[in-house]
Design a protein around this motif. Sequence first.
Motif, PDB file in Angstrom:
ATOM      1  N   ILE A 173     -24.074  12.724  -9.139  1.00 46.60           N
ATOM      2  CA  ILE A 173     -24.418  12.939  -7.730  1.00 46.60           C
ATOM      3  C   ILE A 173     -24.592  14.429  -7.442  1.00 46.60           C
ATOM      4  N   ASP A 174     -25.766  14.810  -7.028  1.00 42.88           N
ATOM      5  CA  ASP A 174     -26.009  16.177  -6.576  1.00 42.88           C
ATOM      6  C   ASP A 174     -25.903  16.240  -5.049  1.00 42.88           C
ATOM      7  N   GLU A 175     -26.597  15.332  -4.372  1.00 43.17           N
ATOM      8  CA  GLU A 175     -26.453  15.181  -2.930  1.00 43.17           C
ATOM      9  C   GLU A 175     -26.189  13.707  -2.631  1.00 43.17           C
ATOM     10  N   GLY A 176     -25.149  13.453  -1.873  1.00 45.00           N
ATOM     11  CA  GLY A 176     -24.811  12.071  -1.578  1.00 45.00           C
ATOM     12  C   GLY A 176     -23.479  11.958  -0.876  1.00 45.00           C
ATOM     13  N   LEU A 177     -22.828  10.805  -1.072  1.00 40.87           N
ATOM     14  CA  LEU A 177     -21.598  10.496  -0.359  1.00 40.87           C
ATOM     15  C   LEU A 177     -20.603   9.840  -1.301  1.00 40.87           C
ATOM     16  N   VAL A 178     -19.322  10.047  -1.009  1.00 38.12           N
ATOM     17  CA  VAL A 178     -18.257   9.306  -1.681  1.00 38.12           C
ATOM     18  C   VAL A 178     -17.525   8.508  -0.611  1.00 38.12           C
ATOM     19  N   TYR A 179     -17.498   7.191  -0.775  1.00 37.95           N
ATOM     20  CA  TYR A 179     -16.825   6.288   0.157  1.00 37.95           C
ATOM     21  C   TYR A 179     -15.473   5.920  -0.411  1.00 37.95           C
ATOM     22  N   LEU A 180     -14.437   6.027   0.424  1.00 35.77           N
ATOM     23  CA  LEU A 180     -13.070   5.691   0.050  1.00 35.77           C
ATOM     24  C   LEU A 180     -12.508   4.681   1.033  1.00 35.77           C
ATOM     25  N   GLN A 181     -11.875   3.627   0.528  1.00 38.62           N
ATOM     26  CA  GLN A 181     -11.262   2.630   1.405  1.00 38.62           C
ATOM     27  C   GLN A 181      -9.896   2.234   0.863  1.00 38.62           C
ATOM     28  N   ILE A 182      -8.919   2.199   1.752  1.00 38.59           N
ATOM     29  CA  ILE A 182      -7.579   1.734   1.410  1.00 38.59           C
ATOM     30  C   ILE A 182      -7.209   0.614   2.374  1.00 38.59           C
ATOM     31  N   THR A 183      -6.762  -0.523   1.816  1.00 34.15           N
ATOM     32  CA  THR A 183      -6.319  -1.639   2.648  1.00 34.15           C
ATOM     33  C   THR A 183      -4.846  -1.918   2.373  1.00 34.15           C
ATOM     34  N   ARG A 184      -4.268  -2.818   3.188  1.00 33.61           N
ATOM     35  CA  ARG A 184      -2.857  -3.147   3.019  1.00 33.61           C
ATOM     36  C   ARG A 184      -2.615  -4.049   1.806  1.00 33.61           C
ATOM     37  N   GLY A 185      -3.683  -4.417   1.121  1.00 30.06           N
ATOM     38  CA  GLY A 185      -3.526  -5.146  -0.126  1.00 30.06           C
ATOM     39  C   GLY A 185      -3.710  -6.645  -0.001  1.00 30.06           C
ATOM     40  N   ALA A 186      -3.404  -7.342  -1.083  1.00 28.20           N
ATOM     41  CA  ALA A 186      -3.629  -8.790  -1.178  1.00 28.20           C
ATOM     42  C   ALA A 186      -2.306  -9.497  -1.437  1.00 28.20           C
ATOM     43  N   PRO A 187      -1.669 -10.030  -0.390  1.00 27.23           N
ATOM     44  CA  PRO A 187      -0.355 -10.662  -0.565  1.00 27.23           C
ATOM     45  C   PRO A 187      -0.389 -12.041  -1.215  1.00 27.23           C
ATOM     46  N   GLY A 188      -1.577 -12.613  -1.416  1.00 27.74           N
ATOM     47  CA  GLY A 188      -1.669 -13.906  -2.082  1.00 27.74           C
ATOM     48  C   GLY A 188      -1.919 -15.064  -1.155  1.00 27.74           C
ATOM     49  N   ASP A 189      -1.895 -14.796   0.155  1.00 28.12           N
ATOM     50  CA  ASP A 189      -2.219 -15.823   1.135  1.00 28.12           C
ATOM     51  C   ASP A 189      -2.510 -15.105   2.455  1.00 28.12           C
ATOM     52  N   ARG A 190      -3.017 -15.860   3.426  1.00 29.29           N
ATOM     53  CA  ARG A 190      -3.377 -15.287   4.713  1.00 29.29           C
ATOM     54  C   ARG A 190      -2.216 -15.420   5.692  1.00 29.29           C
ATOM     55  N   ASP A 191      -1.860 -14.302   6.343  1.00 34.24           N
ATOM     56  CA  ASP A 191      -0.785 -14.303   7.319  1.00 34.24           C
ATOM     57  C   ASP A 191      -0.987 -13.116   8.249  1.00 34.24           C
ATOM     58  N   PHE A 192      -0.741 -13.319   9.546  1.00 30.70           N
ATOM     59  CA  PHE A 192      -0.867 -12.217  10.490  1.00 30.70           C
ATOM     60  C   PHE A 192       0.214 -11.156  10.274  1.00 30.70           C
ATOM     61  N   VAL A 193       1.355 -11.557   9.780  1.00 31.10           N
ATOM     62  CA  VAL A 193       2.455 -10.624   9.550  1.00 31.10           C
ATOM     63  C   VAL A 193       2.141  -9.731   8.352  1.00 31.10           C
ATOM     64  N   PHE A 194       2.445  -8.441   8.493  1.00 36.36           N
ATOM     65  CA  PHE A 194       2.213  -7.515   7.391  1.00 36.36           C
ATOM     66  C   PHE A 194       3.026  -7.941   6.172  1.00 36.36           C
ATOM     67  N   PRO A 195       2.449  -7.841   4.993  1.00 37.80           N
ATOM     68  CA  PRO A 195       3.224  -8.128   3.781  1.00 37.80           C
ATOM     69  C   PRO A 195       4.216  -6.997   3.503  1.00 37.80           C
ATOM     70  N   ASP A 196       5.215  -7.300   2.732  1.00 36.79           N
ATOM     71  CA  ASP A 196       6.209  -6.310   2.331  1.00 36.79           C
ATOM     72  C   ASP A 196       5.555  -5.306   1.380  1.00 36.79           C
ATOM     73  N   PRO A 197       5.524  -4.014   1.741  1.00 37.37           N
ATOM     74  CA  PRO A 197       4.878  -3.032   0.860  1.00 37.37           C
ATOM     75  C   PRO A 197       5.586  -2.872  -0.483  1.00 37.37           C
ATOM     76  N   GLU A 198       6.826  -3.357  -0.560  1.00 37.39           N
ATOM     77  CA  GLU A 198       7.549  -3.284  -1.834  1.00 37.39           C
ATOM     78  C   GLU A 198       7.000  -4.284  -2.844  1.00 37.39           C
ATOM     79  N   THR A 199       6.366  -5.349  -2.348  1.00 43.26           N
ATOM     80  CA  THR A 199       5.866  -6.389  -3.247  1.00 43.26           C
ATOM     81  C   THR A 199       4.337  -6.531  -3.214  1.00 43.26           C
ATOM     82  N   THR A 200       3.695  -5.938  -2.206  1.00 43.85           N
ATOM     83  CA  THR A 200       2.231  -5.994  -2.109  1.00 43.85           C
ATOM     84  C   THR A 200       1.671  -4.583  -2.099  1.00 43.85           C
TER      85      THR A 200
END
Length: 287
Positions: free
Chosen positions: A84-111
């Motif tokens: 890349i001489d001219e362009g962009l670098v895209y970075l994304q961080i999410t809360r991860g994949a706890p293994g199922d769908r839930d509105f409650v945040f997953p435990d960061p110690e395990t996800t």
Amino acid sequence: MTRTVYVNGDYLPEEDAKVSIFDRGFLMADGVYEVTSVLGGKLIDFDGHAVRLERSLSELDMVNPTNKEELLEIHRELVSRNGIDEGLVYLQITRGAPGDRDFVFPDPETTAPTIVLFTQNKPGLADSPAAKKGMKVISIEDIRWGRRDIKTVQLLYPSMGKMMAKKAGADDAWMIEDGFVTEGTSNNAYIVKDNRIITRALSNDILHGITRAAVLRFAREAQMEVEERSFTIEEARAADEAFITSASSFVMPVVEIDGTVIGDGVPGKVAPRLREIYLDESRKVAI
């Protein structure tokens, strides 16, 4: 040539990159992102993006899976591997994949968080023809959530705004709340009146633009008058000049708002000068 991307510690061909269907970025838009420009193979305003990333994560009580030094190394490696001489670098961080769908945040110690980065090659990014002719915008109602200062991946309404602009024969949209301009769909908004640069003050209402901060600093250093306050869409239509700033467009003149020609209908003196200063100064300190 296939791109090399970065996913959770690995550099991979883009076709081999995978993220779980249970990732909260996919299911809940529970993630943040940054976009850093590349000019001459070097990163523009990297430190500012890294600091804002940390703030966004903190505001969402999300764990940072890396640090600034590691992020810089990853950015540089991707720029190098993808040529890349001219362009962009895209970075994304999410809360991860706890293994199922839930509105409650997953435990960061395990996800663990999910982190992905990829590049976009944009030859001619700094010498965009649009900067010479200016862009047209329309105004739309701002109906986004109240924490626009956090750079989340909740981009549906900004995407809809860009499509509204496209349908209207314009290039972008400025969002309006209580009669006042908040910002563009992916940029900060400015007007110039009687040689004063006017832009909305920082708050939860708008993104704290990294390019915005640099441009305003350069403007003040160049003895330009800057006024940070809200302005109405009527003021914008009656302005001498208008422009936007963002990491991917730098400083871009606006020559028409809702069909009303701004100034002479061509880029004025302030926006092109600020673009020139920003590009010159940013290149000097790019890393």
